[in-house]
Design a protein around this motif. Sequence first.
Motif, PDB file in Angstrom:
ATOM      1  N   PRO A 145      16.162   6.199  29.500  1.00  0.00           N
ATOM      2  CA  PRO A 145      17.220   6.200  28.447  1.00  0.00           C
ATOM      3  C   PRO A 145      16.641   6.556  27.275  1.00  0.00           C
ATOM      4  N   TRP A 193      26.389   3.082  29.844  1.00  0.00           N
ATOM      5  CA  TRP A 193      26.967   4.557  29.411  1.00  0.00           C
ATOM      6  C   TRP A 193      28.395   4.579  29.421  1.00  0.00           C
ATOM      7  N   PHE A 253      27.672  10.328  26.535  1.00  0.00           N
ATOM      8  CA  PHE A 253      27.459   9.489  27.461  1.00  0.00           C
ATOM      9  C   PHE A 253      28.407   9.410  28.603  1.00  0.00           C
ATOM     10  N   ALA A 264      22.376  11.411  24.042  1.00  0.00           N
ATOM     11  CA  ALA A 264      22.806  11.365  25.276  1.00  0.00           C
ATOM     12  C   ALA A 264      22.297  12.575  26.056  1.00  0.00           C
ATOM     13  N   ARG A 313      29.861   3.301  26.079  1.00  0.00           N
ATOM     14  CA  ARG A 313      29.626   3.874  24.989  1.00  0.00           C
ATOM     15  C   ARG A 313      30.786   4.852  24.451  1.00  0.00           C
ATOM     16  N   TYR A 336      18.699  -1.247  28.500  1.00  0.00           N
ATOM     17  CA  TYR A 336      17.806  -0.437  27.973  1.00  0.00           C
ATOM     18  C   TYR A 336      16.443  -0.543  28.285  1.00  0.00           C
ATOM     19  N   ASN A 395      26.774  11.612  31.069  1.00  0.00           N
ATOM     20  CA  ASN A 395      25.638  10.576  31.650  1.00  0.00           C
ATOM     21  C   ASN A 395      26.353   9.604  32.885  1.00  0.00           C
ATOM     22  N   ALA A 396      26.963   8.853  32.489  1.00  0.00           N
ATOM     23  CA  ALA A 396      27.804   7.811  33.356  1.00  0.00           C
ATOM     24  C   ALA A 396      28.030   8.607  34.686  1.00  0.00           C
ATOM     25  N   GLN A 427      23.147   0.958  34.350  1.00  0.00           N
ATOM     26  CA  GLN A 427      22.780   1.982  33.676  1.00  0.00           C
ATOM     27  C   GLN A 427      24.216   2.764  33.633  1.00  0.00           C
TER      28      GLN A 427
END
Lengths: 304, 289
Positions: free
Chosen positions: B56, B245, B253, B60, B248, B223, B256-257, B241
């Motif tokens: 991480p 994300w 992010f 991002a 945020r 994290y 990312n999620a 995780q």
Amino acid sequence: MSAPRGTPRDASAPLHERLLEQVLLGCGLLSIAITIAILAVMVGESAGFFAEVSLAQFLFDDTWTPLFAERHFGIWPLVAGTFLTAAIAIAVALPFGLLAAIYLGEFAPPRVRAVLKPTLELLAGVPTIVYGFFALLVLTPQLQRWLPSLAGFNALSPGIVMGMMIVPMITSLSEDAIRAVPDDLREGAYALGAGKLATVFGVVLPTALSGIAASLVLAVSRAVGETMIVAIAAGQQPRLTLDPQVPVETMTAYIVQVALGDVPTGGLEYATIFVIGGALFTFTFAANLVSRRLARRQYRSVAT
Amino acid sequence: MTVARRRRRSRALERGFAALCFTAAILPVLLLVLLLADVVVDALPRLRWDFLTSFPSRHAERAGIVAGAVGSLALVGLTAAFALPVGLGAAIYLEEYGRRGRIASIVEVNIANLAGVPSIVYGLLGLELFVRALGLGRSLLAGALTLALLVLPIVILASREALRAVPTSLREAALALGATQWQVTRRVVLPLAIPGVLTGSILAVSRALGEAAPLLVLGALAYVDFLPDGPASPFTALPIQIFSWTNRPQPGFEANAAAGIVVLLATLLCLNGLAIVLRHRLERRRSGR
């Protein structure tokens, strides 16, 4: 002759076999130990909580702010948030789930049923974290186009998404109940001149009613205990409201909020999550028992 | 004439109602497909090899999922190692030994109820029992033990179903030849039941892969820039995780999620595929013997 199953093994069995049976029994008893451990943890921590906070404050105060300087411990805002999201979920899941069950049980050709049933189960197999993402980042922005007053965190969107997730639970249990209705009853109705619809609504559904109610109770219990969807998308503001457009906080979301924060273990704030957890456990355990009893009642009434 | 018309009208109503029911069944599935398509589109810019191999990051576009993925695999493996033997043992007791006994029926009701307890309650149990009382800390081991308790009822239910599918006549034949209860279980029932047990158990354990709530309560980290080096190591997991994300506000992010979700769902699909393949192979081996 060897003893029938279910009776104690005869003493002539070799020692290691008798030991093995004890080990297997131990595996079975572990599940009882889990239940007792859950109860012990919840009761132990709750006792410490109620030594400092009166039951009256817990039940009659209308604010929940254990993490603020001015602390209040009234459970109702969390209960309201929990049942508001659960009610929205049921309002979505019940009509869809029940109609789908009627289709699968009464109308679907076997081949369609063989495909449709596992496809519906997919809805229940998607991890709840994924539904949480849907609710916060996909559905809420879409709904805000039609409902400008909808807040970024609200009860509506997670409720709807949770309803999607619960559909297969209602469908599968209600379909079991519908299929358990003996064909004699349907044929009796046809013989009296009833059409298909009259048979479904006049005979099949009333007979299956307690089985369908069982699926409803279980769905409520599932919605009340659901965590990630509401923790992500419903907000963290305990609020005594029935307005689905504003941020609320459910019992489960509160536990997550405290677990993510830096609350020191052993304090009163820390104990609150076990009090809330204990309330959740009690409610879902009772709901499961009621659901079991309802489901059995139908099978008994049909059997006689 | 009127009778014919009435019959025609009732037939049309009937067909309309069946169509309504069909739509109700298909609509939630369609909605799921739409939402999943949306996630895949969100995920596309991040679905690269370095997403799978990076730790991480505050940026991002540099963040990856390797800590969560390895953590989840370790977690699920340990969970299976705990839950499968105990679950199968309990199922054997309930089906082969204690049937119709009082203890068995109490255990049975209890297991059905445990299967309906919210996962977050197991998290609270794990926090008190494993993290604090047994002093395991916020470790991989504590997480796996908690998830094992969570999936145990499901493993037991699935194993019982597989054991019940073995015909009673085979058991009776073996008993009549003088075999002891354990010999019957070990030599006759288990070989026939194992494919079903495995399939059901893999499906049960794969539920542990998607669980986030109990791990959050235990204090899994969001994290983590290292890989777990043993059962006592702190850890993160795929769903944790994804959760961090999702929460945020920065738009990068969200992608990312979404990419994390694609990885999670792909892993789940693989596990389910594995269960099916395993069952096929074991069944073929048995019939070939």
